[in-house]
Design a protein around this motif. Structure first.
Motif, PDB file in Angstrom:
ATOM      1  N   MET A  15       2.518 -35.619 -61.900  1.00 16.15           N
ATOM      2  CA  MET A  15       3.309 -36.407 -60.933  1.00 16.15           C
ATOM      3  C   MET A  15       4.614 -35.692 -60.581  1.00 16.15           C
ATOM      4  O   MET A  15       5.085 -35.748 -59.449  1.00 16.15           O
ATOM      5  CB  MET A  15       3.648 -37.788 -61.502  1.00 16.15           C
ATOM      6  CG  MET A  15       2.518 -38.773 -61.501  1.00 16.15           C
ATOM      7  SD  MET A  15       2.942 -40.357 -62.299  1.00 16.15           S
ATOM      8  CE  MET A  15       4.651 -40.607 -61.939  1.00 16.15           C
ATOM      9  N   GLY A  16       5.207 -35.021 -61.561  1.00 16.89           N
ATOM     10  CA  GLY A  16       6.482 -34.337 -61.350  1.00 16.89           C
ATOM     11  C   GLY A  16       6.351 -32.989 -60.691  1.00 16.89           C
ATOM     12  O   GLY A  16       7.358 -32.349 -60.369  1.00 16.89           O
ATOM     13  N   ASN A  17       5.129 -32.533 -60.473  1.00 21.05           N
ATOM     14  CA  ASN A  17       4.894 -31.212 -59.916  1.00 21.05           C
ATOM     15  C   ASN A  17       5.552 -31.003 -58.552  1.00 21.05           C
ATOM     16  O   ASN A  17       6.124 -29.953 -58.284  1.00 21.05           O
ATOM     17  CB  ASN A  17       3.385 -30.951 -59.829  1.00 21.05           C
ATOM     18  CG  ASN A  17       3.067 -29.498 -59.659  1.00 21.05           C
ATOM     19  OD1 ASN A  17       3.819 -28.646 -60.103  1.00 21.05           O
ATOM     20  ND2 ASN A  17       1.953 -29.221 -59.030  1.00 21.05           N
ATOM     21  N   GLU A  20      11.690 -32.696 -57.828  1.00 22.75           N
ATOM     22  CA  GLU A  20      12.751 -31.819 -58.328  1.00 22.75           C
ATOM     23  C   GLU A  20      12.654 -31.621 -59.836  1.00 22.75           C
ATOM     24  O   GLU A  20      13.021 -30.571 -60.348  1.00 22.75           O
ATOM     25  CB  GLU A  20      14.125 -32.385 -57.964  1.00 22.75           C
ATOM     26  CG  GLU A  20      14.490 -32.199 -56.515  1.00 22.75           C
ATOM     27  CD  GLU A  20      15.897 -32.639 -56.208  1.00 22.75           C
ATOM     28  OE1 GLU A  20      16.610 -33.097 -57.118  1.00 22.75           O
ATOM     29  OE2 GLU A  20      16.289 -32.520 -55.045  1.00 22.75           O
ATOM     30  N   ILE A  21      12.182 -32.617 -60.543  1.00 19.52           N
ATOM     31  CA  ILE A  21      12.096 -32.521 -61.996  1.00 19.52           C
ATOM     32  C   ILE A  21      11.083 -31.476 -62.435  1.00 19.52           C
ATOM     33  O   ILE A  21      11.228 -30.858 -63.480  1.00 19.52           O
ATOM     34  CB  ILE A  21      11.783 -33.903 -62.616  1.00 19.52           C
ATOM     35  CG1 ILE A  21      12.063 -33.903 -64.106  1.00 19.52           C
ATOM     36  CG2 ILE A  21      10.377 -34.338 -62.310  1.00 19.52           C
ATOM     37  CD1 ILE A  21      12.054 -35.272 -64.736  1.00 19.52           C
ATOM     38  N   SER A  45      12.923 -39.110 -59.413  1.00 17.29           N
ATOM     39  CA  SER A  45      13.257 -37.757 -58.988  1.00 17.29           C
ATOM     40  C   SER A  45      12.854 -37.573 -57.523  1.00 17.29           C
ATOM     41  O   SER A  45      11.817 -38.067 -57.087  1.00 17.29           O
ATOM     42  CB  SER A  45      12.513 -36.752 -59.871  1.00 17.29           C
ATOM     43  OG  SER A  45      12.801 -35.437 -59.481  1.00 17.29           O
ATOM     44  N   LYS A  46      13.668 -36.858 -56.767  1.00 18.82           N
ATOM     45  CA  LYS A  46      13.402 -36.671 -55.333  1.00 18.82           C
ATOM     46  C   LYS A  46      12.201 -35.769 -55.107  1.00 18.82           C
ATOM     47  O   LYS A  46      11.968 -34.820 -55.850  1.00 18.82           O
ATOM     48  CB  LYS A  46      14.618 -36.055 -54.644  1.00 18.82           C
ATOM     49  CG  LYS A  46      15.798 -36.973 -54.578  1.00 18.82           C
ATOM     50  CD  LYS A  46      16.962 -36.309 -53.878  1.00 18.82           C
ATOM     51  CE  LYS A  46      18.163 -37.218 -53.861  1.00 18.82           C
ATOM     52  NZ  LYS A  46      19.321 -36.565 -53.300  1.00 18.82           N
ATOM     53  N   GLN A  50      10.149 -33.834 -49.170  1.00 21.43           N
ATOM     54  CA  GLN A  50      10.913 -34.843 -48.447  1.00 21.43           C
ATOM     55  C   GLN A  50      12.303 -34.320 -48.092  1.00 21.43           C
ATOM     56  O   GLN A  50      12.802 -34.564 -47.006  1.00 21.43           O
ATOM     57  CB  GLN A  50      11.024 -36.106 -49.299  1.00 21.43           C
ATOM     58  CG  GLN A  50      11.713 -37.258 -48.607  1.00 21.43           C
ATOM     59  CD  GLN A  50      11.767 -38.495 -49.490  1.00 21.43           C
ATOM     60  OE1 GLN A  50      11.543 -38.427 -50.690  1.00 21.43           O
ATOM     61  NE2 GLN A  50      12.070 -39.611 -48.903  1.00 21.43           N
ATOM     62  N   GLU A  51      12.912 -33.568 -49.004  1.00 22.52           N
ATOM     63  CA  GLU A  51      14.227 -32.992 -48.734  1.00 22.52           C
ATOM     64  C   GLU A  51      14.155 -32.029 -47.550  1.00 22.52           C
ATOM     65  O   GLU A  51      15.001 -32.060 -46.664  1.00 22.52           O
ATOM     66  CB  GLU A  51      14.748 -32.258 -49.973  1.00 22.52           C
ATOM     67  CG  GLU A  51      15.166 -33.160 -51.096  1.00 22.52           C
ATOM     68  CD  GLU A  51      16.411 -33.956 -50.758  1.00 22.52           C
ATOM     69  OE1 GLU A  51      17.366 -33.388 -50.210  1.00 22.52           O
ATOM     70  OE2 GLU A  51      16.409 -35.160 -51.045  1.00 22.52           O
TER      71      GLU A  51
END
Length: 109
Positions: A15-17, A20-21, A45-46, A50-51
């Motif tokens: 999921m964090g892949n 940012e994390i 975490s963003k 998306q950024e």
């Protein structure tokens, strides 16, 4: 029990892949604290894509606003006030007409 813990931590890492994390950060937090805590932290975490999307959207809106200003043939406020001042100095406008036109240009009338 350990196998379930590690498996759930791997899922949180996946999921964090795209966040940012990152995979490693999400996996380690899940492994140390718990998959539930890791999942919560990861979900806050963003998202990296998306950024970039929001940055590009902001740049596009900025470029579009400038294009509209260029296409719009109304003069800028300072230019308009300078033009009105010149008309007043040349005697084309009276002081009263000048003040009225100036209020209209500024948006007060």
């Amino acid at each position: 029990m350990i196998l379930v813990w590690v498996t759930l931590s791997l899922i949180v890492g996946i999921m964090g892949n795209k966040r940012e994390i990152g995979f490693i950060g999400a996996f380690i937090i899940s492994l140390i604290f718990s998959p539930l805590i890791g999942g919560i932290i990861t979900s806050f975490s963003k998202i990296q894509d998306q950024e970039a999307y929001l940055a590009n959207l902001l740049l596009d809106q900025h470029a579009q606003a400038w294009q509209e200003l260029r296409n719009h043939h109304t003069p800028f406020l300072a230019d308009e006030l300078e033009r009105l001042k010149g008309f007043r100095e040349q005697g084309v406008l009276t002081e009263e007409e000048y003040q009225s036109a100036k209020r209209k240009a500024v948006g007060l009338a």
